[in-house]
Structures are given as C-alpha cells and as structure tokens.
Design a protein around this motif. Sequence first.
Motif, PDB file in Angstrom:
ATOM      1  N   ASN A   1      34.880  33.684  43.557  1.00 45.67           N
ATOM      2  CA  ASN A   1      35.539  34.915  43.987  1.00 45.67           C
ATOM      3  C   ASN A   1      36.688  34.533  45.194  1.00 45.67           C
ATOM      4  OD1 ASN A   1      33.987  36.543  42.550  1.00 45.67           O
ATOM      5  ND2 ASN A   1      33.121  37.814  44.164  1.00 45.67           N
TER       6      ASN A   1
ATOM      7  N   ASP B   1      37.862  41.760  47.591  1.00 41.53           N
ATOM      8  CA  ASP B   1      37.201  40.702  47.023  1.00 41.53           C
ATOM      9  C   ASP B   1      37.592  41.066  45.399  1.00 41.53           C
ATOM     10  OD1 ASP B   1      36.033  38.312  46.522  1.00 41.53           O
ATOM     11  OD2 ASP B   1      34.007  39.055  46.728  1.00 41.53           O
ATOM     12  N   ALA B   2      37.765  39.928  44.577  1.00 43.99           N
ATOM     13  CA  ALA B   2      37.777  39.815  43.024  1.00 43.99           C
ATOM     14  C   ALA B   2      37.186  38.570  42.608  1.00 43.99           C
ATOM     15  CB  ALA B   2      39.367  40.158  42.691  1.00 43.99           C
ATOM     16  N   ARG B   3      37.079  38.678  41.239  1.00 36.66           N
ATOM     17  CA  ARG B   3      36.459  37.346  40.809  1.00 36.66           C
ATOM     18  C   ARG B   3      37.594  36.268  40.226  1.00 36.66           C
ATOM     19  NH1 ARG B   3      31.242  38.082  39.219  1.00 36.66           N
ATOM     20  NH2 ARG B   3      30.895  40.275  38.913  1.00 36.66           N
TER      21      ARG B   3
HETATM   22  C1  LIG Z   1      32.437  38.539  43.212  1.00 36.82           C
HETATM   23  O1  LIG Z   1      33.352  39.987  43.149  1.00 36.82           O
HETATM   24  C2  LIG Z   1      32.942  40.609  42.286  1.00 36.82           C
HETATM   25  C3  LIG Z   1      33.906  41.823  42.052  1.00 36.82           C
HETATM   26  O2  LIG Z   1      34.480  42.246  43.304  1.00 36.82           O
HETATM   27  C4  LIG Z   1      31.538  41.364  42.835  1.00 36.82           C
HETATM   28  O3  LIG Z   1      31.109  42.512  41.965  1.00 36.82           O
HETATM   29  C5  LIG Z   1      30.623  40.249  43.101  1.00 36.82           C
HETATM   30  O4  LIG Z   1      29.421  40.739  43.774  1.00 36.82           O
HETATM   31  C6  LIG Z   1      31.284  39.090  43.861  1.00 36.82           C
HETATM   32  N1  LIG Z   1      30.203  38.190  44.064  1.00 36.82           N
HETATM   33  C7  LIG Z   1      30.045  37.354  44.862  1.00 36.82           C
HETATM   34  C8  LIG Z   1      29.129  36.283  44.870  1.00 36.82           C
HETATM   35  O5  LIG Z   1      30.445  37.750  46.155  1.00 36.82           O
END
Ligand SMILES: *[C@@H]1O[C@H](CO)[C@@H](O)[C@H](O)[C@H]1NC(C)=O
Length: 399
Positions: free
Chosen positions: A120, A158-160
């Motif tokens: 992420n 946050d984003a993937r």
């Molecule tokens: C990564 O980002 C996604 C989308 O915001 C979120 O749903 C997911 O929990 C995050 N994964 C981690 C391991 O932080």
Amino acid sequence: MNLRCKVNLNTLVFLLILQGATVVIFYGWYVQLRPCESGTPTRKVHVLVLSSWRSGSSFMGQVFSQHPSVFYLMEPAWHVWFTSKEPTARLLRMAVRDVMRSIFQCDFSVMDSYLPEQHNVSFLFMWSHSRALCSPPACPLTPRNQMSSEPQCFQKCDARGLQKVEEACGTYSHVVLKEVRFLELESLYPLLQDPNMDLRIIHLVRDPRAVLKSREESAKSFERDDSIVLGQRKVPAAEVQYQVMQEICRSHVRINERAVLKPPPFLKGRYKLVRYEDVARNPLKEVNDIYEFVGLGMTPQLEDWIYTVTHGNGKGSRKEAFQITSRNATNVSQAWRTMLPYSKVKRVQEVCKGAMSLLGYKTVNGEKEQKRLDIDLLVPQEPYQFSWVSTKKEHKSKR
Ligand SMILES: *[C@@H]1O[C@H](CO)[C@@H](O)[C@H](O)[C@H]1NC(C)=O
Ligand SMILES: *[C@@H]1O[C@H](CO)[C@@H](O)[C@H](O)[C@H]1NC(C)=O
Ligand SMILES: *[C@@H]1O[C@H](CO)[C@@H](O)[C@H](O)[C@H]1NC(C)=O
C-alpha cells in the motif's frame, strides 16, 4: 506620388508581417519560459535535501512538501537500510543512489525490492508527511494549494499499490527527496551528469553539539542506523555517540569540500550549504533563498506557516495541524548550551573540530563560555558566492 504610395503600402504590409511574427515568437518564448504552470511540466527539477539525523531536516522537508509545485518524499533510503542484513553505509550507497534516481524520475517500480509483494501507499516510510500523497491525484483530501494535515492524511489517504503515487509524481515540476542516510557526494555524480536530470543539492548542517544533545534524547532509536554508520564496528557503548558524530562530521567535511573547493564542472551551482542556525534566526529569508536556488516561488500560505512553526505560537493556533511542533527556533538551537555538560561538549568538539571550523561553529573553552548565551558561537556565513544562472536560462540552454 503614386510610387511613394506603393512603397508605403509595401512597407506597411512588411511591418504588419514583422509585427505578427514578433508576437508569435514572443508568445512562443513566453510559453516555453513558464514550464511549471500548465499542468504537465516539460522538465523537472530534482532536489536532494542532504542532511543527517536531528539537523532540522524534517522542517526543511516540510518547507518543500507543503509547496504546491513539489512532490516530496522522505527518506527512500530508509527502505534500503532497513531491508538489508548487517549492512554498512558503504555497501548500500549505490543501491540508495539508484532508488533515488528512479524515484526522481517518478518510477516507483524500484520499490518492489524493498516492499512486500502486496503493498500500500502506507508502506512508504513516513508517507503521510508528503503533502503530494494527500492531494489529487493521489488522494482527494487536500487541494494542492492548501496546507496538508498529516494525521488526517494518515487516516484517509492510504491506497493499494503505488500507481497513484507514480501518477501524482508526474504532475509536479519539482521532485524533492530528503535523505539523512547519505554520507558522501561521489555516488551522485552519475545523476548530476545525467542529461535527463536537473539535480540540485541542499546540504543542511547543524552545530554538532546541538545534534549530540538531540540524539541523546532518543539514543535507542538510532541503534540500527548507528551500527550502519559505524560499518558494524564493535564500539564500547559510551563511545558510540562520539564515533557516530565523528563519522557525521567527517561526511559534512567531505561533502562540502568536494562541492566547494574543487567542484567538478557538473557540480557548479548545484550545491547549496544551509545551516540550521541561520534558518532558525532568519527563517523567511533563508527559505526564500532556498526556493530561489531551486526555482520555486514563495506563497502567502507558506510564509505564514513558516512564521508560525519557527516562532512558537505566533499567528493563529493551527499548531496541532502539523506534525512539526511549533517552537521558538532560536531557543531550540541554543538549548544544548544550558543542557549539555561541558565534558560532553568538549568531546564532541574534539571529534568534530574540522567540521566545526569549516562550517562556522566556534568552540567554547569552558563551562562559563558555554553558558553565556550572549556570546555568539555562529560565524556569519559568507555571502552567497556562486552565480547561479537563473532557472529559466538553465532550462533553455539544456533543450
Ligand atoms: C491497504 O489499503 C486498502 C485500501 O485503502 C485497505 O483496505 C487495506 O486495509 C490496506 N492494507 C494494509 C495492510 O494496510
Ligand atoms: C527561550 O529562552 C529564554 C532564555 O533561556 C527563556 O526565558 C524563554 O522562556 C524561552 N522561550 C521559549 C518559548 O522556550
Ligand atoms: C525566542 O527566543 C529568543 C532568544 O531566547 C528571544 O529573543 C525571542 O524573543 C523569542 N521569541 C519568542 C516568540 O518567544
């Protein structure tokens, strides 16, 4: 009469064409000369804020991060240093250099080596301190011309994957990276000579005595970095701080001498030394100079913000909106003089003698002198020496 009329008409037509051509040419120049305003800039400026631990580089990073034309990232080398086993600074420096080169060019695929397969944006070290990662196109939260709030960004942006990060990077005229894990300049030479890059180096230094005091407050958190700096050498616990300070001071001398005494042609005008204490005393002037050096303009919001964070609760009380705490910067830069015992001051002065003399920090000869705050220990910096060809000219001549 008839003839004169004809000539005049021809002249008139000629003048009209000339005028038209002039307008076209000037318009062309004008468009060329403002590469940063029209969405996709043609040629990026790359800035490396090169510093060491506890030298005000977080503040300097924010000075860039909050600027609407800047894509900023903190410490990409952290990933390199913390992914390797038993490394030394020397072993890692080329890997760090290559990570930086890729990121400067907005290619984040290089991070693949240092992140888990599924990652992420939040896996990037201190990601939420980068305003660009809190603004479109990376995140809808903060309009690009507004100051970013780190805690909010942390919650909402946050984003993937890193696709959005890469996309965002491509839309800014300036890419700025901050590194404390860089102890020399030579590994950067290929970047300075790369015709696709326009790298400027800001070397931020601070009085080693103040650095020591600040490091002592959180010595534990430096353990891993310290052993990398010391090349995994075994050193008695009581000596670690001083030997690390010695390495840091040596690196400042190496870097400054390399860039100032006999700079290779590609380094000329690309290096600027900045002392923390000068910024603390005169933040707006110093930041203006730094912006000018890299071709950025000051904005009223930034001016206001810089004033606030360097003068304690000056104007307004938006303190908690920023991770960087508002403190009286002049006070902070002098704190070591009352807090550090002279025995330690003496030791650090010994290991950092050369650097202190080169960078303009006077040594003290006893506790009395140390504690007399009316004695100024900062040697005024020589006036800005080199003549930097203006950013615009630089852009043009490189085309
Ligand atoms: C990564 O980002 C996604 C989308 O915001 C979120 O749903 C997911 O929990 C995050 N994964 C981690 C391991 O932080
Ligand atoms: C700054 O230092 C002076 C003198 O040491 C002290 O009286 C004052 O309270 C300090 N101010 C701040 C904001 O820390
Ligand atoms: C900050 O500290 C300096 C020196 O201690 C003092 O002269 C100045 O007035 C202080 N500024 C503020 C805003 O407290």
